[in-house]
Write an enzyme that holds these catalytic residues in place. Structure first.
Site, PDB file in Angstrom:
ATOM      1  N   GLU A 129       0.886  -1.171   0.000  1.00 28.09           N
ATOM      2  CA  GLU A 129       0.000   0.000   0.000  1.00 28.09           C
ATOM      3  C   GLU A 129       0.918   1.214   0.000  1.00 28.09           C
ATOM      4  O   GLU A 129       1.517   1.535   1.029  1.00 28.09           O
ATOM      5  CB  GLU A 129      -0.864   0.027   1.271  1.00 28.09           C
TER       6      GLU A 129
ATOM      7  N   CYS B  72      -2.690   8.934   3.045  1.00 27.48           N
ATOM      8  CA  CYS B  72      -2.404   8.383   1.716  1.00 27.48           C
ATOM      9  C   CYS B  72      -3.600   8.629   0.806  1.00 27.48           C
ATOM     10  O   CYS B  72      -3.438   8.776  -0.397  1.00 27.48           O
ATOM     11  CB  CYS B  72      -2.109   6.908   1.821  1.00 27.48           C
TER      12      CYS B  72
HETATM   13  P1  NAD Z   1       8.419   4.907   4.645  1.00 23.40           P
HETATM   14  O1  NAD Z   1       8.348   4.117   3.394  1.00 23.40           O
HETATM   15  O2  NAD Z   1       9.579   5.811   4.813  1.00 23.40           O
HETATM   16  O3  NAD Z   1       8.452   3.946   5.928  1.00 23.40           O
HETATM   17  C1  NAD Z   1       7.424   3.020   6.147  1.00 23.40           C
HETATM   18  C2  NAD Z   1       7.963   1.899   7.026  1.00 23.40           C
HETATM   19  O4  NAD Z   1       8.951   1.178   6.314  1.00 23.40           O
HETATM   20  C3  NAD Z   1       8.617   2.371   8.299  1.00 23.40           C
HETATM   21  O5  NAD Z   1       8.240   1.497   9.347  1.00 23.40           O
HETATM   22  C4  NAD Z   1      10.094   2.243   8.003  1.00 23.40           C
HETATM   23  O6  NAD Z   1      10.900   2.050   9.143  1.00 23.40           O
HETATM   24  C5  NAD Z   1      10.122   1.008   7.127  1.00 23.40           C
HETATM   25  N1  NAD Z   1      11.265   0.887   6.233  1.00 23.40           N
HETATM   26  C6  NAD Z   1      12.063   1.868   5.727  1.00 23.40           C
HETATM   27  N2  NAD Z   1      12.998   1.334   4.913  1.00 23.40           N
HETATM   28  C7  NAD Z   1      12.789  -0.003   4.906  1.00 23.40           C
HETATM   29  C8  NAD Z   1      13.412  -1.096   4.232  1.00 23.40           C
HETATM   30  N3  NAD Z   1      14.440  -0.929   3.399  1.00 23.40           N
HETATM   31  N4  NAD Z   1      12.929  -2.326   4.422  1.00 23.40           N
HETATM   32  C9  NAD Z   1      11.866  -2.533   5.249  1.00 23.40           C
HETATM   33  N5  NAD Z   1      11.242  -1.544   5.912  1.00 23.40           N
HETATM   34  C10 NAD Z   1      11.680  -0.292   5.736  1.00 23.40           C
HETATM   35  O7  NAD Z   1       7.053   5.680   4.742  1.00 23.40           O
HETATM   36  P2  NAD Z   1       6.610   6.749   5.840  1.00 23.40           P
HETATM   37  O8  NAD Z   1       7.390   7.994   5.605  1.00 23.40           O
HETATM   38  O9  NAD Z   1       6.618   6.132   7.182  1.00 23.40           O
HETATM   39  O10 NAD Z   1       5.087   6.991   5.438  1.00 23.40           O
HETATM   40  C11 NAD Z   1       4.697   7.893   4.456  1.00 23.40           C
HETATM   41  C12 NAD Z   1       4.375   7.196   3.167  1.00 23.40           C
HETATM   42  O11 NAD Z   1       3.439   6.171   3.404  1.00 23.40           O
HETATM   43  C13 NAD Z   1       3.745   8.091   2.135  1.00 23.40           C
HETATM   44  O12 NAD Z   1       4.320   7.868   0.883  1.00 23.40           O
HETATM   45  C14 NAD Z   1       2.292   7.639   2.084  1.00 23.40           C
HETATM   46  O13 NAD Z   1       1.601   7.828   0.907  1.00 23.40           O
HETATM   47  C15 NAD Z   1       2.444   6.203   2.392  1.00 23.40           C
HETATM   48  N6  NAD Z   1       1.198   5.670   2.914  1.00 23.40           N
HETATM   49  C16 NAD Z   1       0.471   4.840   2.129  1.00 23.40           C
HETATM   50  C17 NAD Z   1      -0.726   4.338   2.580  1.00 23.40           C
HETATM   51  C18 NAD Z   1      -1.569   3.430   1.749  1.00 23.40           C
HETATM   52  O14 NAD Z   1      -2.436   2.778   2.283  1.00 23.40           O
HETATM   53  N7  NAD Z   1      -1.372   3.328   0.463  1.00 23.40           N
HETATM   54  C19 NAD Z   1      -1.176   4.696   3.839  1.00 23.40           C
HETATM   55  C20 NAD Z   1      -0.407   5.550   4.607  1.00 23.40           C
HETATM   56  C21 NAD Z   1       0.787   6.024   4.137  1.00 23.40           C
END
Ligand code: NAD
Length: 464
Positions: free
Chosen positions: A209, A243
């Site tokens: 997502e 999101c």
């Molecule tokens: P992010 O991708 O930076 O981090 C999300 C999670 O992934 C965190 O827990 C982080 O620690 C982990 N992570 C980071 N690098 C990783 C790796 N290499 N391997 C595994 N895990 C890793 O996102 P964010 O800044 O926390 O959230 C914002 C983003 O989330 C925005 O782009 C937003 O659109 C998206 N989002 C999407 C939805 C949806 O349902 N489509 C919902 C909410 C947020």
């Protein structure tokens, strides 16, 4: 990895619980989520800076509703399903849905309870153990969800089937490499791509997502006052850090000027406070690095000739909700996700043009359509490339637990919630068994004797 091993150790016992007992686990979780609803909302507000009412509605209630939905429907949805045996009329065909094992749930910071809770509830309802990796920005909300899950599992003797792993990207990457049996990731497109790549090395299935740049299509026949209120809510709820936020609105030109006026009026009426009070509508930006991203996107739009109709300022994490007009289509606001309280309004000759412009982007998570004409809404909904569509409302799809949730294109793949979101965490097994036991199947050896008969029979059956 220790937490994965612990979850894996507890999983068989949990997976083997009768489905009605699994439903009891979900019921205990729902009751505790509701009982501790205020505590959860306060913690989310502390961690994110969003108003408490938003935290309660979008996190506590959404998770409780999903628990209630699966508590009631899961035993039926996961029951073995008879299917058509096709030409093999003397056999019985059916499919079963079995849990996969350990589900890794990796979550972002913007809805730190519900975006842990939604995938985790789907995984647990399907009979999996979970390892939750909350965002390092909001670690306590995710940990609280796991505490509630463990309390509910304890009565069934499988407390260890829910684990939490704290840490940043490196912890998430290690979890992906453990490897679990399925990964449910909610977060940015960049991280999602990395996870899908790493998971491919283990052939681990993923549900992703990711980001979005969702559009609102405002038709001339819409109830404009309602549309303005709804678009402002959809754009500025959680300070625009959803999101499924409305990130741009395409408005039919004949009502564009009026719609701009109404949106500005609604936006100016919003109450802001940091920390948010019971009366405030908007709190702060959660994640400081998001502030310069939003400011740069605003400056870029203005440099390209956009007009700021209201807002545009703000100190530190307190960005003002900002409405812009005439944002050119090559501006950052149109081509990428911004995650901030910015709402560009763009005139279009027709709703269909708005749909074409919305579809031009790389994302497709949740578009909204504003019109009084139901047939037109349905037609536009069909044309929009988006995982979900909301007509005359915004953001609320997630509160309808029976609707599968997920995106298309670069917004990700796979679904959470609904029937699809439950079965996504299962392995479908196809079983064929005899109904009538023949000494020999018609298509077995020897071919010589029965070949022409079988051929004629099958041809006749298929041509019916
Ligand atoms: P992010 O991708 O930076 O981090 C999300 C999670 O992934 C965190 O827990 C982080 O620690 C982990 N992570 C980071 N690098 C990783 C790796 N290499 N391997 C595994 N895990 C890793 O996102 P964010 O800044 O926390 O959230 C914002 C983003 O989330 C925005 O782009 C937003 O659109 C998206 N989002 C999407 C939805 C949806 O349902 N489509 C919902 C909410 C947020």
């Amino acid at each position: 990895m220790e937490c994965v091993d612990r979850a894996r150790g507890a999983w068989p016992r949990y997976a083997l619980l009768p489905l009605c007992e699994r439903a009891h686990v979900l019921r205990r979780m729902r009751r505790e989520v509701l009982r501790r609803g205020d505590e959860i909302a306060q913690l989310v507000t502390q961690e994110t800076g969003k108003p408490e009412l938003e935290a309660f509605a979008h996190e506590v209630l959404v998770v409780a509703a999903l628990l209630r939905y699966y508590e009631r429907l899961m035993p039926r949805l996961l029951r073995p399903r008879r299917t058509d045996p096709g030409l093999l009329l003397h056999k019985r065909a059916y499919v079963t849905y079995e849990p996969l094992g350990v589900a890794a749930v990796i979550s972002p910071w913007n809805y730190p309870f519900s975006l842990v809770g939604i995938p985790a509830v789907c995984a647990l309802s399907a009979g999996n153990a979970i390892v939750v990796k909350p965002s390092e920005v909001t670690p306590r909300s995710g940990a609280l969800f796991v505490e509630i899950a463990r309390n509910a599992l304890r009565a069934a003797g499988c407390e260890e089937a829910a684990q939490v792993l704290q840490g940043g990207g490196e912890a998430g990457a290690a979890l992906v490499d453990a490897p679990p049996d399925i990964i449910a990731f909610v977060g940015s497109e960049r991280t999602g791509t990395r996870i899908a790549t790493a998971a491919a090395a283990h052939l681990t299935p993923c549900i992703l997502e990711l980001g979005a740049n969702d559009a609102a299509i405002v038709c001339a026949d819409a109830d404009l006052e309602r549309a303005a209120r709804g678009v402002v809510w959809g754009a500025f709820s959680n300070c625009g850090q959803a999101c499924v936020s409305i990130e741009r609105a395409f408005v039919e030109r004949t009502v564009y000027a009026r719609f701009c006026e109404l949106v500005v009026k609604e936006t100016r009426a919003l109450r802001r406070a940091i920390p948010p009070t019971r009366e405030s509508d908007i709190g702060r930006m959660t994640f400081p690095p998001q502030v310069p991203i939003a400011r740069r996107a605003l400056a870029d739009a203005v440099e390209r000739g956009a007009r700021v109709l209201c807002g545009g300022g703000g100190e530190g994490l307190a960005l003002e909700p900002t409405v812009l007009a005439d944002v050119p289509l090559d501006a950052v606001l149109h081509v990428s996700e911004t995650f901030g309280p910015l709402l560009p309004l763009c005139p279009v000759e027709s709703a269909e043009e708005g749909v074409a412009l919305a579809n031009r982007g790389p994302y497709g998570l949740n578009a909204t359509v504003w019109t009084r004409d139901r047939r037109r809404a349905r037609r536009l909904a069909r044309l929009l490339e988006s995982g979900s569509i909301t007509v005359d409302d915004a953001l609320v799809n997630l509160s309808v637990s029976s609707l599968p949730y997920g995106g298309v294109k670069h917004s990700g793949y796979g679904r959470l919630m609904g029937e699809e979101g439950l079965r996504a965490f299962t392995r479908t097994k196809s079983i064929l068994e005899p109904r009538l036991r023949l000494p020999r199947e018609p298509v077995w050896f020897p071919y010589a004797k029965r070949g022409p008969l079988v051929r004629g029979l099958l041809r006749r059956l298929l041509s019916r």
